[in-house]
Design a protein around this motif. Structure first.
Motif, PDB file in Angstrom:
ATOM      1  N   ALA A  97      10.569  53.083 -18.532  1.00 17.30           N
ATOM      2  CA  ALA A  97      10.489  54.092 -19.598  1.00 17.30           C
ATOM      3  C   ALA A  97      10.405  53.448 -20.972  1.00 17.30           C
ATOM      4  CB  ALA A  97      11.692  55.028 -19.526  1.00 17.30           C
ATOM      5  N   LEU A  98      11.261  52.444 -21.233  1.00 15.82           N
ATOM      6  CA  LEU A  98      11.293  51.836 -22.558  1.00 15.82           C
ATOM      7  C   LEU A  98      10.124  50.878 -22.797  1.00 15.82           C
ATOM      8  CD1 LEU A  98      15.124  51.256 -23.056  1.00 15.82           C
ATOM      9  CD2 LEU A  98      13.685  53.085 -23.965  1.00 15.82           C
ATOM     10  N   LYS A  99       9.222  50.778 -21.828  1.00 17.46           N
ATOM     11  CA  LYS A  99       7.966  50.053 -22.009  1.00 17.46           C
ATOM     12  C   LYS A  99       6.805  51.038 -22.074  1.00 17.46           C
ATOM     13  CE  LYS A  99       9.488  45.780 -19.752  1.00 17.46           C
ATOM     14  NZ  LYS A  99       9.233  44.803 -18.652  1.00 17.46           N
ATOM     15  N   GLY A 100       7.137  52.278 -22.408  1.00 20.05           N
ATOM     16  CA  GLY A 100       6.099  53.303 -22.482  1.00 20.05           C
ATOM     17  C   GLY A 100       5.613  53.756 -21.126  1.00 20.05           C
ATOM     18  N   GLY A 101       6.397  53.450 -20.067  1.00 16.68           N
ATOM     19  CA  GLY A 101       6.026  53.854 -18.714  1.00 16.68           C
ATOM     20  C   GLY A 101       4.993  52.973 -18.057  1.00 16.68           C
ATOM     21  N   ASP A 102       4.615  51.857 -18.688  1.00 15.17           N
ATOM     22  CA  ASP A 102       3.557  50.983 -18.162  1.00 15.17           C
ATOM     23  C   ASP A 102       4.022  50.285 -16.886  1.00 15.17           C
ATOM     24  OD1 ASP A 102       1.307  49.444 -17.820  1.00 15.17           O
ATOM     25  OD2 ASP A 102       1.860  47.967 -19.343  1.00 15.17           O
ATOM     26  N   LEU A 103       3.340  50.546 -15.778  1.00 15.35           N
ATOM     27  CA  LEU A 103       3.666  49.920 -14.491  1.00 15.35           C
ATOM     28  C   LEU A 103       2.840  48.670 -14.234  1.00 15.35           C
ATOM     29  CD1 LEU A 103       3.944  53.036 -12.128  1.00 15.35           C
ATOM     30  CD2 LEU A 103       5.775  51.842 -13.337  1.00 15.35           C
ATOM     31  N   GLY A 104       1.904  48.348 -15.128  1.00 11.25           N
ATOM     32  CA  GLY A 104       1.070  47.170 -14.935  1.00 11.25           C
ATOM     33  C   GLY A 104      -0.005  47.408 -13.876  1.00 11.25           C
ATOM     34  N   GLY A 129      10.701  58.611 -24.524  1.00 12.96           N
ATOM     35  CA  GLY A 129      11.693  59.623 -24.858  1.00 12.96           C
ATOM     36  C   GLY A 129      12.173  60.469 -23.705  1.00 12.96           C
ATOM     37  N   ASN A 130      11.409  60.504 -22.576  1.00  9.63           N
ATOM     38  CA  ASN A 130      11.735  61.478 -21.531  1.00  9.63           C
ATOM     39  C   ASN A 130      11.837  60.918 -20.114  1.00  9.63           C
ATOM     40  OD1 ASN A 130      11.400  64.330 -22.982  1.00  9.63           O
ATOM     41  ND2 ASN A 130       9.763  62.993 -23.720  1.00  9.63           N
ATOM     42  N   SER A 131      11.193  59.784 -19.835  1.00 10.49           N
ATOM     43  CA  SER A 131      11.122  59.314 -18.455  1.00 10.49           C
ATOM     44  C   SER A 131      12.442  58.730 -17.973  1.00 10.49           C
ATOM     45  CB  SER A 131      10.020  58.260 -18.314  1.00 10.49           C
ATOM     46  OG  SER A 131       9.958  57.775 -16.980  1.00 10.49           O
ATOM     47  N   ASP A 132      12.748  59.003 -16.708  1.00  9.45           N
ATOM     48  CA  ASP A 132      13.901  58.387 -16.046  1.00  9.45           C
ATOM     49  C   ASP A 132      13.485  57.163 -15.236  1.00  9.45           C
ATOM     50  OD1 ASP A 132      15.814  60.402 -16.861  1.00  9.45           O
ATOM     51  OD2 ASP A 132      14.815  61.754 -15.462  1.00  9.45           O
ATOM     52  N   GLY A 133      12.229  56.772 -15.339  1.00 10.86           N
ATOM     53  CA  GLY A 133      11.731  55.619 -14.588  1.00 10.86           C
ATOM     54  C   GLY A 133      12.189  54.304 -15.179  1.00 10.86           C
ATOM     55  N   SER A 141       0.323  54.235 -16.006  1.00 14.08           N
ATOM     56  CA  SER A 141       1.479  54.588 -16.821  1.00 14.08           C
ATOM     57  C   SER A 141       2.188  55.735 -16.109  1.00 14.08           C
ATOM     58  CB  SER A 141       1.050  55.004 -18.225  1.00 14.08           C
ATOM     59  OG  SER A 141       0.584  53.878 -18.946  1.00 14.08           O
ATOM     60  N   HIS A 142       3.509  55.799 -16.247  1.00 13.09           N
ATOM     61  CA  HIS A 142       4.307  56.635 -15.352  1.00 13.09           C
ATOM     62  C   HIS A 142       5.445  57.309 -16.102  1.00 13.09           C
ATOM     63  CE1 HIS A 142       7.855  56.655 -12.405  1.00 13.09           C
ATOM     64  NE2 HIS A 142       7.016  57.518 -11.874  1.00 13.09           N
ATOM     65  N   ILE A 143       5.639  58.583 -15.813  1.00 12.71           N
ATOM     66  CA  ILE A 143       6.820  59.312 -16.283  1.00 12.71           C
ATOM     67  C   ILE A 143       7.510  59.909 -15.063  1.00 12.71           C
ATOM     68  CG2 ILE A 143       7.647  61.340 -17.564  1.00 12.71           C
ATOM     69  CD1 ILE A 143       5.374  60.907 -19.560  1.00 12.71           C
TER      70      ILE A 143
END
Length: 432
Positions: A229-236, A222-226, A181-183
């Protein structure tokens, strides 16, 4: 949406009167404009509709930030979409109706629904079919734009593949995959020391909130620019070689559940949470098919129906005892395989045209298909044999090439998005 002259927009925005502006859907009050993006606008209604859609997509089990924070995140995504669609329009990128329809049909089929059932599901979710179709069109336009502007320029050399495989062989547990997960707290291009320090402090404050027990996904939304972001930062799930070096080095010493220190890159500051770890299968076996075919291409002398009948006649002769290879050498328009008696060699799944593979897969060894058509013309195909083949070496090279290309494309797209954002005029109509 009708494109409005920027000068008119700016004059209207400066006016204290309750001015109105013409828009494709009717008359829009000036106070209803949330943001101006170059020569276009985003309205409050559009933002509200997208906000509700995002909430539905995230679902009831996803912890959401306050509406004001989520609203800002959704608006930023809409601004980036608007900028990309404007570039696509200027570049002459188009998506035809047939392609849009085919994509929607595949989505419905993937959900095991007929088109009528799919329309009903959309209606129950509060979305019109026309709106859904427009969203799909925009997604396809943006995808084509990114391919044109970025992905088609990405190359992966054989040396890069060799280096990747050599590095993997030297890495302990190189067959492991990681779920992350990533922010991202982004910094602008050519960021000043002050901007970098501000981003660092934001990232450090967010990490502290995570360590103090706040939900990572909620903070990412709410904060990530990745991009996720709207998937909770989940990169799989990803292999270490699929990540930028600074990320792969960071996860080496992390356990599941650990949260990294803020990691600095050209894009900004990254916070990574390791949410899972597993071993990936290294061996790879495929069922190969040994086949041969005869191709007849319709032309000025041979009609479409004539080509089909000619193949029907050749098929009857083969079944009656004629030599397939000899007839292929004499009649097939595929000169490369014709020289080999129509042989296509051992075929891996996915290497032939879908229609060709579909017809071939119906056959048992020794059987000959009925004539069928592809974009190249009319074919008959005979399956001669099948075998299970271990192509792990080539598979690993293909995987390495794909992972390297994907990593390079992701980095290039993020840099491109930052650049086009900085080159665009964006004016907000509310206090952020």
């Amino acid at each position: 949406m009708k494109v409005l002259p920027l000068l008119f927009l700016l004059l209207a925005l400066l006016s204290a009167s309750p001015a109105v502006m013409a828009k494709k859907s009717g008359i829009i009050e000036l106070d209803n404009i949330i943001a101006v993006v170059n020569d276009d606008v985003i309205t409050r209604v559009e933002l509200d509709n997208r906000l509700q859609l995002v909430k539905k997509q995230l679902g009831a089990n996803t912890p959401l930030p306050d509406d004001a924070i989520l609203r800002k995140q959704v608006l930023e995504r809409m601004i980036m979409e608007k900028i990309q669609l404007q570039i696509a329009k200027r570049s002459g990128i188009r998506v035809d109706d047939e392609t849009i329809t085919r994509v929607i049909e595949n989505i419905a089929k993937g959900n095991k629904l007929s088109m009528d059932q799919f329309r009903q599901v959309l209606g129950r979710e509060g979305m019109s079919f026309a709106s859904f179709r427009e969203n799909i069109k925009n997604e396809l336009l943006i995808s084509k734009l990114r391919k044109q502007q970025v992905k088609n320029k990405i190359t992966v050399s054989e040396q890069e593949v060799d280096n990747y495989l050599a590095n993997q062989a030297n890495i302990k547990n190189h067959d492991e995959e990681y779920r992350l997960s990533h922010i991202l707290i982004a910094t602008p291009e050519a960021a000043t020391p002050t901007q970098i320090q501000q981003a660092r402090r934001r990232a450090e404050a967010l990490r502290k909130r995570i360590l103090d027990g706040e939900n990572f996904a909620r903070l990412a939304i709410g904060n990530s620019d990745g991009p996720q972001a709207l998937k909770g930062g989940d990169l799989g799930w990803r292999k270490a070689g699929q990540m930028p070096t600074f990320l792969s080095q960071a996860i080496n010493n992390m356990k599941v559940g650990d949260v990294s220190l803020p990691l600095h890159s050209a894009s900004g500051f990254h916070i990574i949470k390791l949410t899972g770890k597993r071993r990936s299968k290294q061996s790879h076996e495929v069922e190969q098919t040994l086949a041969r075919h005869i191709l007849i291409r319709p032309n000025q002398l041979v009609s479409n129906e004539g080509a089909r009948k000619q193949l029907q006649s050749l098929r009857a002769r083969i079944i009656a005892g004629a030599d397939f290879g000899q007839l292929a050498r004499t009649h097939s328009a595929d000169t490369a395989s014709a020289a080999e008696g129509g042989s296509l060699g051992w075929i891996n799944p996915g290497t032939m045209l879908p229609k060709f593979e579909e017809e071939m897969n119906k056959l048992k060894p020794g059987q000959i298909s009925q004539p069928f058509r592809t974009q190249f013309g009319w074919h008959i195909v005979q399956v001669m044999s099948r075998r299970t083949h271990d192509d792990s070496k080539q598979y690993l090279r293909n995987q390495a090439r794909m992972l390297i290309g994907k990593r390079k494309a992701e980095e290039a797209i993020q840099n491109w998005l930052r650049r086009i954002r900085s080159e665009s005029y964006v004016s907000y109509r509310f206090n952020q």
